[in-house]
Design a protein around this motif. Structure first.
Motif: not given
Length: 383
Positions: A342-348
């Motif tokens: 339920g976490t908002d995620v990005v890869v960076c």
């Protein structure tokens, strides 16, 4: 801060955390740095007891917060033409060379260097750090960590996974499911093929069925899929088996993978193969040898990261980096496991995937500097 990050990175590279080996020494080193910054650290051992995850928190003990995540393991260096010791970091012409510099100890070093900066600015929103084991062989550590966090009801609000993206914002990637399918037949003389069960022959029939699913998977591609190609792919990595030219092969193994764009595709492939084995292959094999078997070993099932319209992590990282666009990538990460919580995620993260897994892997100092700038701006928001 760049100098401190480089010092930490040098230490991290010196830990030869190849996935087949223990990562405990590196985990304890990182825990020490975070504890010095005031973080509460948990070292979570793997089931085998030789590896561990590290989960640490700065700030209040509450749900939500910001998570910085990376994996501690690296791929092997055997049979690669390195020009220097891969576990000794070397700086040359603005580049930092060493196994894991870009994948992904550079991001971890930056996060560790920034921990004291974060600690001074924490207010109501906690800052979490998650450093895992065995990402390179199926995201095993992150799967354990996700289960642990779910069990305690702790869901970070946003997560930044620092895989090498050249500091581009990535909000989607396919899943990656890897399998080894084993065929056990019956050996015999090659002149009497009907008296044995040739495992290689049945492995080939299995592969023909698997590869025959490609058109169906192409037709199942979601509309407006952002991936390239837009459908779920399958790939055969290896077929091994047999002992000699004139012996009926008693065993065989197929190593294969699929990269789902949606979870239903994975189930479609697995159910089709299971039905084919149970109704076609196994009955023929058991006519000759009742003990014949086909078994599939799950090497790893890494869930994909699905782009979403509402993503706080994407919005925040966009503000931090100044980037006004995002993208999807072909390689897999641990991001989908955190998204499933339920976490908002990005890869960076700093560095290029083009350098990962290669001899003389490197990370540009400029990339590390850009990562530190992003994290410094993140720290400024914590108050």
């Amino acid at each position: 801060m760049l100098q401190r990050s480089t010092e930490i990175l040098r230490d991290l590279i010196a830990f030869p955390t190849i996935s087949a080996d223990s990562n405990f020494e590196m985990i304890l080193y990182m825990a020490g740095l975070l504890e010095e910054a005031g973080a509460r650290c948990e070292v979570m051992s793997s089931a085998c007891g030789t590896k561990a995850n590290l989960f640490a928190t700065l700030g209040p003990d509450r749900n939500g917060g910001i998570l910085l995540s990376g994996h501690s393991d690296v791929v092997p260096v055997a049979d690669q033409a390195w020009t220097h010791d891969p576990f000794e970091m070397i700086e040359r012409d603005g580049l930092l060379y060493g196994r894991g510099t870009c994948d992904m100890k550079g991001f971890i070093a930056a996060a560790l260097a920034m921990a004291p900066h974060f600690a001074k600015r924490i207010a109501e929103r906690p800052m979490h750090f998650a450093f895992t084991y065995d990402e390179e062989v199926g995201c095993l550590g992150a799967r354990q960590l996700a289960d642990d966090l779910s069990a305690r009801g702790l869901v970070p609000g946003i997560a930044i996974i620092g895989e090498p993206t050249e500091m581009r914002i990535i909000d989607g990637h396919k899943g990656c499911n890897e399998y080894s399918t084993h065929f056990n037949g019956l050996a015999g003389h090659g002149s009497l093929p009907d008296h044995g069960v040739n495992a290689v022959e049945y492995a080939v029939r299995y592969l023909n069925h698997l590869l025959g699913l490609k058109d169906a998977l192409r037709a199942r591609a979601p509309k407006n899929s952002p991936f390239d190609p837009p459908w779920t792919t399958v790939n055969v990595g290896a077929l091994t088996g047999g002992v000699a030219h004139n012996v009926i092969a008693p065993s065989a193994q197929v190593d294969w993978e699929m990269r789902p764009v949606q979870t239903g595709d994975a189930e479609f492939v697995k159910e089709s193969l299971q039905t084919y084995c149970e109704t076609v292959l196994l009955p023929k094999m058991k006519e000759v040898h009742p003990g014949a078997m086909i078994t599939t070993e799950v090497i790893g099932e890494v869930v994909g990261l699905m782009p979403t319209e509402d993503n706080e992590a994407r919005r925040i990282v966009s503000e931090l980096t100044g980037a006004n666009s995002c993208d999807v990538v072909a390689f897999g990460t641990e991001a989908g496991l955190f998204q499933a919580l339920g976490t908002d995620v990005v890869v960076c993260g700093p560095g290029s995937i083009e350098q990962a897994h290669k001899a003389d892997e490197f990370l540009a100092l400029e990339q590390l500097s850009q990562c530190l700038t992003m994290l410094e701006r993140l720290g400024a928001r914590l108050g």
